[in-house]
Design a protein around this motif. Structure first.
Motif, short mmCIF file in Angstrom:
data_model
loop_
_atom_site.label_atom_id
_atom_site.label_comp_id
_atom_site.label_asym_id
_atom_site.label_seq_id
_atom_site.Cartn_x
_atom_site.Cartn_y
_atom_site.Cartn_z
N ALA A 30 -1.51 -9.60 1.96
CA ALA A 30 -1.32 -8.15 2.05
C ALA A 30 -1.17 -7.54 0.65
O ALA A 30 -0.42 -8.06 -0.19
CB ALA A 30 -0.09 -7.83 2.90
N GLN A 31 -1.86 -6.45 0.41
CA GLN A 31 -1.84 -5.82 -0.91
C GLN A 31 -0.47 -5.28 -1.27
O GLN A 31 -0.12 -5.21 -2.45
CB GLN A 31 -2.88 -4.70 -0.97
CG GLN A 31 -4.32 -5.20 -0.90
CD GLN A 31 -5.32 -4.07 -1.04
OE1 GLN A 31 -4.94 -2.90 -1.08
NE2 GLN A 31 -6.60 -4.42 -1.11
N ASP A 32 0.30 -4.86 -0.28
CA ASP A 32 1.62 -4.30 -0.57
C ASP A 32 2.72 -5.35 -0.59
O ASP A 32 3.91 -5.01 -0.61
CB ASP A 32 1.96 -3.20 0.45
CG ASP A 32 1.90 -3.71 1.89
OD1 ASP A 32 1.45 -4.85 2.09
OD2 ASP A 32 2.30 -2.95 2.79
N SER A 33 2.36 -6.62 -0.55
CA SER A 33 3.33 -7.71 -0.63
C SER A 33 3.37 -8.27 -2.05
O SER A 33 2.32 -8.56 -2.64
CB SER A 33 2.96 -8.82 0.36
OG SER A 33 3.77 -9.97 0.14
#
Length: 442
Positions: A30-33
């Motif tokens: 996930a890019q926001d992880s």
């Protein structure tokens, strides 16, 4: 036998690991992880997703056909249950048009009943078949029910019952402008169903198209055919038939479990499946999302299997693969002899794949030697060059090479009634459907 309960116990125990692997795959990709920014995160995510897909349980997929394009316009499609029986639902893909002229054209389209195989996979395996047919036809399909979901009070389901189901569906739809397409295993019961209807002087469909099926499994036997003849019938009954455990509606029903069938599918080409999973892992690492998604879609369908009723499975092994009762003229269904030579008012198209490793060359075309009552001009056969078993009803070859000929064959029978013919002794010559100018359709 305890194999089925043990399998369910194993699946239940594996589920938490699969969920854990799925969660980790998402966290590391996930890019926001913040974990996705760590060195090696992409490789870690790929490993977890591969673990998840190898360990997850695959449910029946949806057809997911909600819209098609006709003459450059988007046309909504609604899937609805037309008729429901204990072991099968007759589905219709209803098309809608907001223009009066377009709606009028669609109303004149030929009606097609696609008889899907009951041989391990769900009817959704023919999703591409249905989607390709829809712009030119009104489409119905048989959606067979997983036997473990059918309570025992519904009774047994034999091959004779399959034949009766096909006849009931034909009668329900009506034979006016009806064309039946059978894919793989159902070519045998479909030919029986129409033969028996012909023997009773019932109205018949305008045409029947048979694709890659074991009409005469003695011709060019494949590994599948050899497996069915290598052991006596009692061996199959004692080795692969199991009882549905208590966590399903069909508890107590005897079935050929889907998980055993899946093991057989994989065992036929283990190297190819292993390489496919390795390629999927590599695609995820490289960021080739398109190839990875293609892998997901294929195995979401391929790994989703259903249980078959034991009676039906054993009947098929004996009737089709061991005793070859249909081509020998010795098959009785519910006390009636199946005689394809009685078919007159129904055209015949048979389709085989040159590289088919499930139904060997000549097995489907054998129908022509049986349907001697159909005049030669109404019988055609096609061998698709370079096509394997799945390629004759799904994929690029189906859409660009095979379907245009199926469409023209159906259109030709829809435009002119089939006249009774004088029975002939020899089968029709191998011909290709002649190209015709397609009329405007919805």
């Amino acid at each position: 036998m305890v194999l089925y309960p043990l399998h369910e116990l194993w699946r239940t125990g594996l589920a938490p690991l699969a969920y854990w692997a799925d969660a980790n795959a998402r966290i590391y990709s996930a890019q926001d992880s913040w974990l996705s920014s760590l060195p090696g995160s992409q490789r870690t995510a790929a490993g977890f997703e591969l673990m998840y897909r190898l360990g997850k349980d695959y449910e029946k997929p949806e057809f997911g056909i909600h819209q098609i394009e006709v003459e450059g316009h988007p046309i909504p499609v609604v899937e609805r249950v037309e008729l429901e029986k204990p072991f099968c639902r007759l589905l219709r893909f209803k098309r809608y048009h907001d223009q009066a002229d377009g709606l009028a054209r669609m109303k004149d389209d030929p009606v097609v009943l696609v008889v899907a195989p009951l041989s391990g996979h769900h009817a959704t395996l023919l999703r591409d078949t249905v989607r390709t047919l829809l712009p030119d036809h009104k489409v119905y399909i048989t959606d067979w029910t997983d036997a473990r979901m059918v309570a025992t009070d519904a009774g047994a389901f034999h091959l004779d019952d399959y034949v009766a189901y096909v006849q009931d569906f034909i009668r329900h739809i009506g034979t006016d402008n009806l064309h039946v397409i059978s894919v793989c295993q159902p070519t045998v019961p479909v030919l029986a169903a129409i033969s028996l209807m012909a023997g009773r002087d019932e109205p018949l469909p305008k045409s029947m198209t048979m694709m890659g099926g074991p009409i005469d499994a003695r011709r060019s036997p494949t590994a599948v055919d050899n497996l069915a003849t290598r052991q006596p019938l009692w061996w199959f009954e004692n080795s692969v038939i199991h009882t549905v455990p208590a966590n399903y509606p069909g508890v107590g029903r005897r079935v050929y479990p889907g998980f055993l069938q899946h093991m057989g599918f994989v065992a036929m080409n283990p190297e190819r499946h292993g390489l496919s999973h390795w390629d999927f892992y590599q695609d995820l690492i490289k960021g080739d999302l398109s190839s990875a998604e293609s892998h997901r879609k294929f195995y979401d369908e391929y790994n989703a299997v259903l249980d078959m009723p034991a009676e039906y499975y054993l009947d098929t092994i004996r009737t089709v693969f061991q005793e070859h009762l249909l081509p020998r003229g010795l098959w009785d269904v519910a006390g009636e002899r199946v005689d394809p030579s009685k078919i007159r008012d129904c055209a015949l198209l048979t389709i085989e794949g040159e590289l088919d490793d499930i139904s060997g060359l000549g097995q489907t075309h054998a129908a022509h030697a049986l349907c001697t009552g159909i005049q030669a001009s109404k019988r055609q056969q096609l061998t698709a060059a370079g096509a394997g078993h799945y390629g004759i009803f799904s994929g690029r070859r189906w859409r660009t090479q095979i379907y245009p000929q199926v469409r023209e064959f159906i259109a030709a029978q829809a435009q002119a009634p089939v006249k009774p013919a004088t029975p002939t002794k020899a089968p029709a010559r191998s011909t290709q459907p002649s190209p015709r100018r397609r009329s405007q359709r919805g």
